[in-house]
Design a protein around this motif. Structure first.
Motif, PDB file in Angstrom:
ATOM      1  N   ARG A 167       1.024  -1.374   0.081  1.00 47.10           N
ATOM      2  CA  ARG A 167       0.121  -0.446   0.104  1.00 47.10           C
ATOM      3  C   ARG A 167       1.084   0.887  -0.112  1.00 47.10           C
ATOM      4  NH1 ARG A 167      -3.650  -0.781   5.119  1.00 47.10           N
ATOM      5  NH2 ARG A 167      -4.400   1.183   3.997  1.00 47.10           N
ATOM      6  N   THR A 196       1.176   4.303  -2.699  1.00 49.50           N
ATOM      7  CA  THR A 196       0.750   5.557  -2.456  1.00 49.50           C
ATOM      8  C   THR A 196       1.826   6.201  -3.574  1.00 49.50           C
ATOM      9  OG1 THR A 196       0.129   4.806  -0.484  1.00 49.50           O
ATOM     10  CG2 THR A 196      -0.030   6.656  -0.495  1.00 49.50           C
ATOM     11  N   LYS A 219      -6.409  12.312   0.505  1.00 51.87           N
ATOM     12  CA  LYS A 219      -6.959  11.859  -0.205  1.00 51.87           C
ATOM     13  C   LYS A 219      -8.543  12.203  -1.214  1.00 51.87           C
ATOM     14  CE  LYS A 219      -8.389   6.895  -2.133  1.00 51.87           C
ATOM     15  NZ  LYS A 219      -8.530   5.707  -1.616  1.00 51.87           N
ATOM     16  N   THR A 243      -3.681   5.439  -0.563  1.00 47.93           N
ATOM     17  CA  THR A 243      -4.042   5.727   0.732  1.00 47.93           C
ATOM     18  C   THR A 243      -3.726   6.644   1.587  1.00 47.93           C
ATOM     19  OG1 THR A 243      -4.008   3.167   0.920  1.00 47.93           O
ATOM     20  CG2 THR A 243      -3.915   3.945   3.433  1.00 47.93           C
ATOM     21  N   GLY A 268      -6.963  -0.920   8.704  1.00 39.53           N
ATOM     22  CA  GLY A 268      -6.644   0.629   8.249  1.00 39.53           C
ATOM     23  C   GLY A 268      -6.590   1.779   8.720  1.00 39.53           C
TER      24      GLY A 268
END
Length: 497
Positions: free
Chosen positions: A39, A43, A109, A228, A250
């Motif tokens: 992740r 990102t 985000k 993320t 998460g």
């Protein structure tokens, strides 16, 4: 016998059971850590593509913008300056706002998706091209999305350690420069376009807008599915075995994110930004971008006048300059592990001053009659200028993030981006108006750079973070305690041992 076999139950020792449980927990933690690393890499990859898209958009739209307005809408030359400045003007106003929103709501985000949608809408308006005012509005709308770069840099400054920050920023800024290198090559294919989408024609002038609208839409999809929030990724990475469930969901955040964001007051702005070291860095940012944009503005007219170059030669020059800059960015990433930001800033500013002094001598003394002789002198100035750019851009951004508080990184990077926007508006106007007066043009630039050199030298001792001093003091204390303990051990030893 059968009854005994049915009633038989294998005995499992406590040691083997604990081993199996420990092995299962270890395997789970390894898988979760691999998931978090994946992740994190995705990102960073999507963040790098955001910078890449910004560079490609600049390189694709700029070469055909003037002909688009002149041939289709009979625009005057002054209107080109308005359209070019519109992007920087909206970025100047919007960057601090979106940065502050990131500080308060901690949802980068969603804000990045919003910035990307602004880029999509702006490029669609550019593609439609109903009038020259539509083109002006398109660049204003696209400029709202430029705040996304400052937002990403703010998140990098918030979650990374000071040791790795300069290297990470150098890669992201290099991605934008990579877009500037490959962007002009895309125009070779886009200029062949000749078809309709509904009532709107797609030709060599409108194709860049349609192409970038599609690219920014793809970037929006990548943000939705593969990006993320940085504080979630880094918060999950730093948790222990006891937080496996939080990792899996998460939703675990670092302790820094739980701190209350200070209210935006005049006292906060004064205490945080009206400081000697901050003023020095902001002035250096303004002067370096003013110089760079001024050089880009005058490079094409001077190459045509002194070297008899056309579009192909200028494109090759920009591509080679872009390749040099990318290589220097990689050098900055390597040197960031060995040198402090303030040292590299001083080197970059001195190099840029040298480049301008060289051009101040070369340009007035060159004549169009000797293009072969001029090209060598002109190239030396461009090489020196491009060599200094990565040192100034990367190290100033990195050091600025280290000298400002973490919980207001969004606002800090937004203010920094606004200062850059002011220089991007003024520099082309200044260079274009003084193109026939090289002594005045380069003289003012050299004066600003000499001022920056003096400010850097005077404030050199303050251009380092408190954490660096703390680490140095801690290491000194550890060394002193080790020496004291060593002396005590020696005193305890018998003399005849």
């Amino acid at each position: 016998m059968t009854e005994l076999m049915c009633n038989y139950k294998p005995e499992v020792s406590c040691d083997s059971a604990s081993y199996l449980i420990g092995r299962k927990i270890t395997d789970t933690v390894v898988l979760l850590e691999m998931s978090q690393k994946c992740r994190k890499r995705l990102t960073y990859f999507v963040s790098g593509l955001f910078f890449l898209m910004g560079g490609i958009e600049y390189a694709v739209i700029l070469p055909t913008l003037w002909l688009y307005m002149k041939n289709n809408f009979h625009a005057q030359p002054y209107f080109l300056g308005l359209v070019l400045s519109a992007f920087s003007f909206s970025a100047l106003l919007f960057s601090p706002v979106i940065g502050r929103c990131a500080d308060v709501f901690r949802r980068p985000k969603l804000l990045l998706i919003l910035c990307t949608l602004w880029e999509v809408v702006g490029n669609i308006i550019y593609f439609m091209g109903i009038s020259k005012w539509f083109l002006l509005g398109s660049r204003l709308v696209s400029g709202l999305g430029a705040g996304g770069e400052a937002l990403i840099l703010a998140e990098i400054g918030r979650v990374t350690s000071e040791e790795e920050r300069t290297g990470v920023i150098s890669i992201l800024v290099a991605m934008r420069q990579l877009g500037l290198v490959f962007g002009p090559g895309l125009n070779i294919f886009l200029r062949l376009s000749n078809f309709y989408i509904g009532p709107f024609i797609v030709d060599k002038y409108t194709a860049p807008g349609a192409f970038m609208a599609c690219m920014w839409f793809l970037q929006c999809l990548l943000l939705i599915f593969f990006f993320t929030d940085f504080h979630i990724v880094y918060g999950n990475t730093n948790t222990g075995i006891q937080n496996i469930e939080d990792k899996n969901s998460g939703q675990k955040e670092s302790t820094d994110d739980k701190k209350e964001v200070p209210k935006l007051t005049l006292k906060l702005l004064y205490d945080d930004y009206i400081r000697e070291e901050i003023i020095v860095l902001i002035a250096l940012q303004f002067n370096s971008f003013f110089n760079q944009l001024g050089l880009e503005t005058m490079a094409t007219p001077l190459s045509q006048k002194l070297l008899n170059w056309g579009e192909i030669e200028n494109s090759v020059m920009y591509c080679l300059a872009g390749v040099e800059v990318v290589l220097v960015f990689m050098l900055v990433r390597f040197l960031s592990k060995k040198l402090q930001d303030r040292v590299m800033l001083l080197f970059g500013c001195a190099m840029l001053t040298l480049a301008n002094c060289w051009l101040l001598y070369v340009v007035p003394h060159s004549t169009p009659d000797t293009p072969q002789k001029n090209i060598a002198f002109f190239a030396i100035g461009i090489i020196l200028d491009m060599m200094s750019l990565p040192f100034l851009v990367v190290c100033s951004i990195s050091l600025f993030s280290k000298l400002t508080r973490k919980d207001t990184q969004g606002l800090s990077q937004g203010i920094r981006r606004s200062v850059v926007g002011v220089s991007c508006i003024i520099a082309p106007l200044w260079a274009g108006s003084t193109l026939d007066k090289p002594y005045i043009m380069f003289g003012v630039m050299i004066g600003l750079l000499v001022m920056s050199l003096l400010m850097l030298s005077i404030s050199f001792s303050k251009l380092k973070s408190d954490k660096h001093d703390k680490k140095q003091n801690d290491s000194d204390k550890q060394e002193d305690s080790f020496n004291v303990q060593n002396e005590r051990d020696q005193e305890r030893q018998p003399l005849l041992s």
